[in-house]
Design an enzyme around this catalytic site. Structure first.
Site, PDB file in Angstrom:
ATOM      1  N   SER A 151       0.820  -1.209   0.000  1.00  0.00           N
ATOM      2  CA  SER A 151       0.000   0.000   0.000  1.00  0.00           C
ATOM      3  C   SER A 151       0.857   1.263   0.000  1.00  0.00           C
ATOM      4  CB  SER A 151      -0.893   0.038   1.238  1.00  0.00           C
ATOM      5  OG  SER A 151      -1.712  -1.104   1.292  1.00  0.00           O
TER       6      SER A 151
HETATM    7  N1  SAH Z   1      -1.154  -4.749   3.838  1.00  0.00           N
HETATM    8  C1  SAH Z   1      -0.366  -4.974   2.652  1.00  0.00           C
HETATM    9  C2  SAH Z   1      -1.102  -4.599   1.384  1.00  0.00           C
HETATM   10  C3  SAH Z   1      -1.562  -5.814   0.762  1.00  0.00           C
HETATM   11  S1  SAH Z   1      -2.437  -5.795  -0.745  1.00  0.00           S
HETATM   12  C4  SAH Z   1       0.975  -4.307   2.734  1.00  0.00           C
HETATM   13  O1  SAH Z   1       1.204  -3.510   3.648  1.00  0.00           O
HETATM   14  O2  SAH Z   1       1.806  -4.614   1.875  1.00  0.00           O
HETATM   15  C5  SAH Z   1      -3.729  -6.912  -0.277  1.00  0.00           C
HETATM   16  C6  SAH Z   1      -3.332  -8.324   0.058  1.00  0.00           C
HETATM   17  O3  SAH Z   1      -4.535  -9.005   0.425  1.00  0.00           O
HETATM   18  C7  SAH Z   1      -2.729  -9.127  -1.093  1.00  0.00           C
HETATM   19  O4  SAH Z   1      -1.498  -9.643  -0.704  1.00  0.00           O
HETATM   20  C8  SAH Z   1      -3.749 -10.249  -1.330  1.00  0.00           C
HETATM   21  O5  SAH Z   1      -3.163 -11.483  -1.708  1.00  0.00           O
HETATM   22  C9  SAH Z   1      -4.401 -10.353   0.031  1.00  0.00           C
HETATM   23  N2  SAH Z   1      -5.729 -10.964   0.054  1.00  0.00           N
HETATM   24  C10 SAH Z   1      -6.747 -10.857  -0.841  1.00  0.00           C
HETATM   25  N3  SAH Z   1      -7.795 -11.599  -0.443  1.00  0.00           N
HETATM   26  C11 SAH Z   1      -7.441 -12.185   0.745  1.00  0.00           C
HETATM   27  C12 SAH Z   1      -8.089 -13.066   1.665  1.00  0.00           C
HETATM   28  N4  SAH Z   1      -9.334 -13.523   1.471  1.00  0.00           N
HETATM   29  N5  SAH Z   1      -7.429 -13.445   2.764  1.00  0.00           N
HETATM   30  C13 SAH Z   1      -6.163 -13.021   3.011  1.00  0.00           C
HETATM   31  N6  SAH Z   1      -5.492 -12.196   2.172  1.00  0.00           N
HETATM   32  C14 SAH Z   1      -6.126 -11.779   1.058  1.00  0.00           C
END
Ligand code: SAH
Length: 203
Positions: free
Chosen positions: A52
């Site tokens: 993010s």
């Molecule tokens: N918080 C992260 C941003 C991640 S982007 C950071 O600081 O880098 C969102 C993430 O959510 C992705 O890695 C994606 O694989 C994950 N995601 C999507 N659906 C999900 C689910 N049902 N359970 C767990 N993770 C999920």
């Protein structure tokens, strides 16, 4: 970063500003992207996912109103960056990621950076984390079509869920749900863009 990206846009919580300043984003990024670590944008990580934008992490951490004593669930570990920022603002962080390779890399980076109060779990975060519930707060860093019912069931009275809700492709609204008795008070905190929350109770 703190002055231009956060304070100028209204992030005022000292704990959040200090935490953002102290977590080394460059050490969480894949090596070729490290020179862009303090750029004002989201960046790509593996498996078509993103780390993010720093402002978004600061915004969500401020929105969730932590005092330092909380047990927090983060859904969407991704790079592990937001989990590290949350680790400095809460007592315990459980972070769940659906893609095993991302969970493994994040787990390693978080261990190297020595955030011992973060546990990364691999699984479908749309179901929450029943074994560790209840949580004082839940932060979801992927966009959902609606509030997954598990988050409502796994939060303490007075607890909050901060989650972007909206179309998988388009703009989403950042929502804060505050649990009061049988009710959830919903607040709209503005427009954001996230990758979709994919799972049994998501997209
Ligand atoms: N918080 C992260 C941003 C991640 S982007 C950071 O600081 O880098 C969102 C993430 O959510 C992705 O890695 C994606 O694989 C994950 N995601 C999507 N659906 C999900 C689910 N049902 N359970 C767990 N993770 C999920």
């Amino acid at each position: 970063m703190v002055e231009q990206q956060f304070k100028a846009r209204g992030i005022a919580n000292d704990g959040v500003l200090q935490s953002m300043e102290s977590v080394p984003r460059e050490e969480i990024l894949p090596k070729p992207l490290r020179e862009f670590a303090y750029q004002d944008s989201a960046l790509p990580i593996a498996h078509d996912q993103t780390i993010s934008q720093p402002y978004t992490v600061a915004f969500m951490c401020e929105a969730v109103l932590l005092t330092g004593a909380e047990k927090v669930l983060e859904v969407g570990t991704g790079s592990g960056y937001a989990a590290c920022v949350l680790a400095r603002l809460a007592e315990q962080v459980f972070s769940i990621e659906r893609i095993p390779e991302l969970a493994a890399v994040a787990r390693r980076r978080i261990a190297v950076l020595d955030y011992g109060n973060v546990k990364v779990v691999c699984g479908d975060g749309t179901l929450g984390l029943p074994d560790e519930a209840p949580f004082d707060a839940t932060v979801v860093t992927a966009a959902a079509p609606k509030l997954p019912s598990a988050y409502a069931q796994q939060i303490v009275d007075g607890g909050q869920v901060v989650i972007p809700i909206g179309d998988a492709q388009n703009l989403q609204r950042m929502c804060r749900f505050i649990h009061h008795g049988d009710d959830f008070l919903r607040e709209d905190l503005g427009g954001f863009v996230f990758v979709p929350l994919i799972g049994d109770d998501g997209w």
